[in-house]
Design an enzyme around this catalytic site. Structure first.
Site, PDB file in Angstrom:
ATOM      1  N   HIS A 142     -11.497  -1.590  -5.500  1.00 38.20           N
ATOM      2  CA  HIS A 142     -11.354  -1.506  -4.002  1.00 38.20           C
ATOM      3  C   HIS A 142     -10.550  -0.082  -3.693  1.00 38.20           C
ATOM      4  O   HIS A 142      -9.556   0.401  -4.690  1.00 38.20           O
ATOM      5  CB  HIS A 142     -10.754  -2.514  -3.351  1.00 38.20           C
ATOM      6  CG  HIS A 142      -9.376  -2.650  -3.358  1.00 38.20           C
ATOM      7  ND1 HIS A 142      -8.598  -3.649  -4.083  1.00 38.20           N
ATOM      8  CD2 HIS A 142      -7.989  -2.132  -2.811  1.00 38.20           C
ATOM      9  CE1 HIS A 142      -7.264  -3.649  -4.264  1.00 38.20           C
ATOM     10  NE2 HIS A 142      -6.960  -2.992  -3.335  1.00 38.20           N
TER      11      HIS A 142
ATOM     12  N   GLU B 154     -12.442  -4.472  -0.026  1.00 36.60           N
ATOM     13  CA  GLU B 154     -12.840  -5.302  -1.059  1.00 36.60           C
ATOM     14  C   GLU B 154     -14.160  -5.050  -1.655  1.00 36.60           C
ATOM     15  O   GLU B 154     -14.984  -4.362  -0.848  1.00 36.60           O
ATOM     16  CB  GLU B 154     -12.328  -6.679  -0.669  1.00 36.60           C
ATOM     17  CG  GLU B 154     -10.864  -7.006  -0.271  1.00 36.60           C
ATOM     18  CD  GLU B 154      -9.908  -6.796  -1.353  1.00 36.60           C
ATOM     19  OE1 GLU B 154     -10.189  -6.033  -2.255  1.00 36.60           O
ATOM     20  OE2 GLU B 154      -8.909  -7.492  -1.242  1.00 36.60           O
TER      21      GLU B 154
ATOM     22  N   ASP C 251      -9.928  -4.401  -9.061  1.00 40.10           N
ATOM     23  CA  ASP C 251     -11.434  -4.693  -8.845  1.00 40.10           C
ATOM     24  C   ASP C 251     -12.009  -3.481  -8.120  1.00 40.10           C
ATOM     25  O   ASP C 251     -13.308  -3.703  -7.829  1.00 40.10           O
ATOM     26  CB  ASP C 251     -11.389  -6.000  -7.872  1.00 40.10           C
ATOM     27  CG  ASP C 251     -10.766  -5.707  -6.480  1.00 40.10           C
ATOM     28  OD1 ASP C 251     -10.351  -4.548  -6.313  1.00 40.10           O
ATOM     29  OD2 ASP C 251     -10.694  -6.341  -5.720  1.00 40.10           O
TER      30      ASP C 251
ATOM     31  N   ASP D 165      -4.403   2.081   5.877  1.00 39.47           N
ATOM     32  CA  ASP D 165      -4.456   0.600   6.201  1.00 39.47           C
ATOM     33  C   ASP D 165      -3.192  -0.016   6.633  1.00 39.47           C
ATOM     34  O   ASP D 165      -1.921   0.738   6.725  1.00 39.47           O
ATOM     35  CB  ASP D 165      -4.993   0.033   5.073  1.00 39.47           C
ATOM     36  CG  ASP D 165      -4.280   0.492   3.704  1.00 39.47           C
ATOM     37  OD1 ASP D 165      -3.103   0.551   3.644  1.00 39.47           O
ATOM     38  OD2 ASP D 165      -5.307   0.348   2.662  1.00 39.47           O
TER      39      ASP D 165
END
Length: 261
Positions: free
Chosen positions: A138, A143, A136, A67
């Site tokens: 990801h 996300e 979370d 990324d």
């Protein structure tokens, strides 16, 4: 999905570095997908040590990014291109020519996303993709509620992720970009062998949902359940909420040596 529980982050880094070394012995020009952040650093340190000692020849290895931030100026020290060059490419003695990544400074970001997906395919696909996991759930910057078939694209970061990453920007969350280019979940699942490393108690809930929870877009990492050769390596703290931890330990302890990681 194989789950391997190790004593600590250092042991996890050594185990994964050994796996990369084995891959490079079989395929010297393997395309290695790398992640950024603090979690994978033990992998890179262990692999670089093997290269320095002569135990691993990485001279033909190729490196690709998972990324990239959107909007940081070219050469910004916290752009992921800069981070990967600094933490992976240079320590392995590779040149920048061995490296490929998305262009986060492109005027047409969507075109840059599509070009990167095509470039990965043209390079023969990713042989081994390293992954971290967010609190979370990801992976990459996919996300919660990302499409499980998504390709490389632009994503808006959650405020939690921006807060988590502020430590790389002098603790100032306002310096953390709002947008990133990320390999999509579908792109990640194209890799021949995704390996996720998670360490620390703060990742325990996300790991448990990824491994033992249902397949759900709200926990993007759970998509690894769909892959025929995905490995999750966790230290004792990150494994602390796994109900089947004892089974995972027993399975790995009796695993045939010929299977490898």
């Amino acid at each position: 999905m194989e789950v391997v529980i190790v004593p600590d982050a250092t042991a996890g880094g050594e185990l994964i570095a050994d796996t990369i070394a084995s891959l490079l012995s079989r395929k010297p020009d393997a395309l290695l997908g790398v992640a950024t952040g603090s979690t994978p650093l033990p992998i890179y340190r262990a692999l670089a040590a093997k290269v320095r000692s002569g135990a691993v020849n990485a001279s033909r290895a190729r490196i690709c990014q998972l990324d990239e931030y959107v909007g940081l100026p070219v050469g910004h020290p916290e752009s992921y291109r800069s981070v990967v060059l600094r933490e992976v490419v240079e320590p392995l003695g590779l040149s920048e020519a061995s490296f490929m990544g998305p262009d986060g400074a492109a005027e047409d970001v969507q075109a840059a996303c599509e070009a990167y997906d095509k470039a990965l395919a043209a390079a023969g696909g990713v042989d081994l993709q390293l992954l971290g996991i967010g609190t979370d759930g990801h992976i990459g910057f996919n996300e919660p509620c990302s499409s499980l078939s998504s390709r490389t694209r632009i994503k808006t970061l959650t405020e939690q992720t921006r807060a988590d990453n502020a430590r790389f920007f002098d603790g100032d969350v306002e310096q953390v970009p709002h947008h990133v280019i990320t390999q999509g979940i579908g792109t990640i699942l194209d890799a021949r062998h995704p390996i996720l490393l998670a360490t620390g108690e703060g990742k325990a809930d996300a790991v448990a949902l990824t491994v033992e929870g249902p397949l759900a877009s709200v926990v993007p990492a759970s998509a690894l359940q769909l892959h025929p050769h995905a490995t999750v390596v966790v230290d004792e703290a990150a494994a602390s909420k796994l109900k089947l931890a004892d089974y995972f330990r027993a399975t790995y302890a009796t695993k045939p040596a010929w299977q490898g990681l």
